[in-house]
Design a protein around this motif. Structure first.
Motif, PDB file in Angstrom:
ATOM      1  N   ALA A 139      51.085   4.801  22.567  1.00 23.34           N
ATOM      2  CA  ALA A 139      51.243   3.286  22.615  1.00 23.34           C
ATOM      3  C   ALA A 139      50.292   2.570  21.400  1.00 23.34           C
ATOM      4  CB  ALA A 139      50.798   2.842  23.951  1.00 23.34           C
ATOM      5  N   GLN A 140      49.238   2.049  21.687  1.00 19.45           N
ATOM      6  CA  GLN A 140      49.044   1.354  20.657  1.00 19.45           C
ATOM      7  C   GLN A 140      47.627   1.863  19.893  1.00 19.45           C
ATOM      8  OE1 GLN A 140      50.143  -1.592  19.602  1.00 19.45           O
ATOM      9  NE2 GLN A 140      51.742  -1.155  20.794  1.00 19.45           N
ATOM     10  N   ILE A 141      47.270   2.906  20.346  1.00 17.54           N
ATOM     11  CA  ILE A 141      45.920   3.845  19.712  1.00 17.54           C
ATOM     12  C   ILE A 141      46.295   5.361  19.081  1.00 17.54           C
ATOM     13  CG2 ILE A 141      44.486   2.492  21.527  1.00 17.54           C
ATOM     14  CD1 ILE A 141      44.430   5.215  23.111  1.00 17.54           C
ATOM     15  N   ALA A 142      45.415   5.493  18.349  1.00 19.06           N
ATOM     16  CA  ALA A 142      45.344   6.826  17.709  1.00 19.06           C
ATOM     17  C   ALA A 142      44.979   7.911  18.707  1.00 19.06           C
ATOM     18  CB  ALA A 142      44.604   6.727  16.378  1.00 19.06           C
ATOM     19  N   VAL A 143      45.637   8.908  18.582  1.00 17.76           N
ATOM     20  CA  VAL A 143      44.880  10.093  19.554  1.00 17.76           C
ATOM     21  C   VAL A 143      45.453  11.426  19.024  1.00 17.76           C
ATOM     22  CG1 VAL A 143      45.410   8.809  21.661  1.00 17.76           C
ATOM     23  CG2 VAL A 143      47.358  10.348  20.713  1.00 17.76           C
ATOM     24  N   ALA A 144      44.777  12.454  19.424  1.00 15.85           N
ATOM     25  CA  ALA A 144      45.107  13.749  18.903  1.00 15.85           C
ATOM     26  C   ALA A 144      45.513  14.503  20.368  1.00 15.85           C
ATOM     27  CB  ALA A 144      44.125  14.481  18.056  1.00 15.85           C
ATOM     28  N   PHE A 145      46.255  15.355  20.339  1.00 17.56           N
ATOM     29  CA  PHE A 145      46.461  16.178  21.863  1.00 17.56           C
ATOM     30  C   PHE A 145      47.135  17.374  21.670  1.00 17.56           C
ATOM     31  CE2 PHE A 145      50.661  14.126  21.628  1.00 17.56           C
ATOM     32  CZ  PHE A 145      51.366  15.003  22.002  1.00 17.56           C
ATOM     33  N   ARG A 151      51.188  22.778  32.095  1.00  8.82           N
ATOM     34  CA  ARG A 151      50.677  21.844  32.965  1.00  8.82           C
ATOM     35  C   ARG A 151      49.630  21.199  32.750  1.00  8.82           C
ATOM     36  NH1 ARG A 151      48.952  22.294  37.599  1.00  8.82           N
ATOM     37  NH2 ARG A 151      50.444  20.839  38.510  1.00  8.82           N
ATOM     38  N   THR A 152      48.886  21.217  31.593  1.00 12.46           N
ATOM     39  CA  THR A 152      47.653  20.953  30.984  1.00 12.46           C
ATOM     40  C   THR A 152      47.687  20.423  29.711  1.00 12.46           C
ATOM     41  OG1 THR A 152      46.542  22.148  32.688  1.00 12.46           O
ATOM     42  CG2 THR A 152      45.186  21.028  31.320  1.00 12.46           C
ATOM     43  N   ALA A 153      47.340  19.140  29.250  1.00 11.61           N
ATOM     44  CA  ALA A 153      46.998  18.657  27.892  1.00 11.61           C
ATOM     45  C   ALA A 153      45.566  18.044  27.913  1.00 11.61           C
ATOM     46  CB  ALA A 153      48.209  17.570  27.805  1.00 11.61           C
ATOM     47  N   GLU A 154      44.961  18.197  26.887  1.00 11.43           N
ATOM     48  CA  GLU A 154      43.893  17.766  26.441  1.00 11.43           C
ATOM     49  C   GLU A 154      44.070  16.467  25.128  1.00 11.43           C
ATOM     50  OE1 GLU A 154      39.536  19.307  25.059  1.00 11.43           O
ATOM     51  OE2 GLU A 154      40.760  20.501  26.028  1.00 11.43           O
ATOM     52  N   VAL A 155      43.574  15.308  25.445  1.00 10.03           N
ATOM     53  CA  VAL A 155      43.849  14.094  24.476  1.00 10.03           C
ATOM     54  C   VAL A 155      42.419  13.588  23.978  1.00 10.03           C
ATOM     55  CG1 VAL A 155      44.777  12.057  24.446  1.00 10.03           C
ATOM     56  CG2 VAL A 155      45.872  13.617  25.971  1.00 10.03           C
ATOM     57  N   ILE A 156      42.261  13.407  22.787  1.00  8.34           N
ATOM     58  CA  ILE A 156      41.198  12.905  22.125  1.00  8.34           C
ATOM     59  C   ILE A 156      41.433  11.698  21.906  1.00  8.34           C
ATOM     60  CG2 ILE A 156      39.427  13.315  20.523  1.00  8.34           C
ATOM     61  CD1 ILE A 156      39.464  16.151  21.135  1.00  8.34           C
ATOM     62  N   CYS A 157      40.463  10.616  21.916  1.00 16.70           N
ATOM     63  CA  CYS A 157      40.662   9.226  21.178  1.00 16.70           C
ATOM     64  C   CYS A 157      39.338   8.932  20.837  1.00 16.70           C
ATOM     65  CB  CYS A 157      41.498   8.156  22.314  1.00 16.70           C
ATOM     66  SG  CYS A 157      40.549   8.036  23.835  1.00 16.70           S
ATOM     67  N   PHE A 158      39.478   7.598  20.043  1.00 20.59           N
ATOM     68  CA  PHE A 158      38.166   7.019  19.934  1.00 20.59           C
ATOM     69  C   PHE A 158      37.580   6.425  21.271  1.00 20.59           C
ATOM     70  CE2 PHE A 158      40.218   6.544  15.875  1.00 20.59           C
ATOM     71  CZ  PHE A 158      39.095   7.257  15.057  1.00 20.59           C
ATOM     72  N   ARG A 159      36.168   6.646  21.400  1.00 22.91           N
ATOM     73  CA  ARG A 159      35.396   5.996  22.445  1.00 22.91           C
ATOM     74  C   ARG A 159      35.882   4.841  23.036  1.00 22.91           C
ATOM     75  NH1 ARG A 159      30.476   7.880  24.757  1.00 22.91           N
ATOM     76  NH2 ARG A 159      29.443   6.354  26.014  1.00 22.91           N
ATOM     77  N   SER A 160      36.025   3.770  21.903  1.00 23.31           N
ATOM     78  CA  SER A 160      36.143   2.476  22.119  1.00 23.31           C
ATOM     79  C   SER A 160      37.437   2.115  22.733  1.00 23.31           C
ATOM     80  CB  SER A 160      36.039   1.591  20.658  1.00 23.31           C
ATOM     81  OG  SER A 160      37.168   2.118  19.727  1.00 23.31           O
ATOM     82  N   VAL A 161      38.268   3.172  22.642  1.00 12.12           N
ATOM     83  CA  VAL A 161      39.610   2.995  23.520  1.00 12.12           C
ATOM     84  C   VAL A 161      40.103   3.765  24.648  1.00 12.12           C
ATOM     85  CG1 VAL A 161      40.744   1.812  21.490  1.00 12.12           C
ATOM     86  CG2 VAL A 161      40.977   4.221  21.769  1.00 12.12           C
TER      87      VAL A 161
END
Length: 183
Positions: A139-145, A151-161
């Motif tokens: 959506a509106q935020i930067a992520v890495a995943f 069945r499983t994904a890991e998503v990293i985002c900035f703490r602020s979002v």
């Protein structure tokens, strides 16, 4: 050392996919245009291939760009790993920074995890293999995943979002919102 405070205090949401904050993890961003193989070997980490995450005795390491890697390891090992990298890369221009407190990690788990990610991310998730990394937007935020398994994904985002990310994926996984994209 006191226990780290996570961005979401362990929040989770249960829908047709479970979305949960992962336990605290240490993270080091490593930027370097030189050869990092010896430095990573000193941490018992392999050099990941392009757009891959690999694990080794020293933790995990994700390829983020041609000159950037994200090292994942227990928080208690971050200071020592930074010192090891500094020694191994002495004389080589590089940046190694502890970003553990600047990031949040979410785990998405369920049979339709790809569908939930596809609703938010402009990525062809149907062809992603486990261990393949994507840097994109949710959506509106930067992520890495990456997909850990089917069945499983890991998503990293900035703490602020982090709260936004959790709410986004919990909303997209709400029962009744299934679209059958990969049925």
């Amino acid at each position: 050392m006191s226990d780290p405070v996570t961005a979401l205090a362990g929040m989770r949401g249960d829908g047709y996919v479970t979305v949960a904050e992962a336990p605290p993890v240490g993270m080091i961003t490593l930027r370097c245009r030189g050869d990092v193989s010896a430095a990573l070997a000193a941490l018992d980490l392999p050099v990941p291939a392009r757009r891959r995450i690999e694990t080794g005795a020293g933790g995990g390491i994700a390829w983020m760009s041609p000159d950037e890697w994200l090292i994942l390891l227990p928080r208690a090992r971050v200071a020592g790993a930074l010192a090891t990298l500094g020694t191994a890369l002495d004389g080589v221009p590089h940046l190694a920074a502890d970003v553990s407190d600047a990031r949040a990690v979410l785990w998405l788990e369920g049979d339709r995890v790809r569908e939930v990610l596809a609703k938010a991310c402009p990525v062809d998730i149907a062809v992603m293999e486990p261990g393949e990394v994507r840097r994109t937007r949710a959506a509106q935020i930067a992520v890495a995943f990456w997909m850990i398994d089917d069945r499983t994904a890991e998503v990293i985002c900035f703490r602020s979002v982090a709260h936004y990310a959790l709410d986004l994926f919990v909303t997209l996984a709400r029962p009744g919102s299934e679209v059958g994209l990969f049925d």
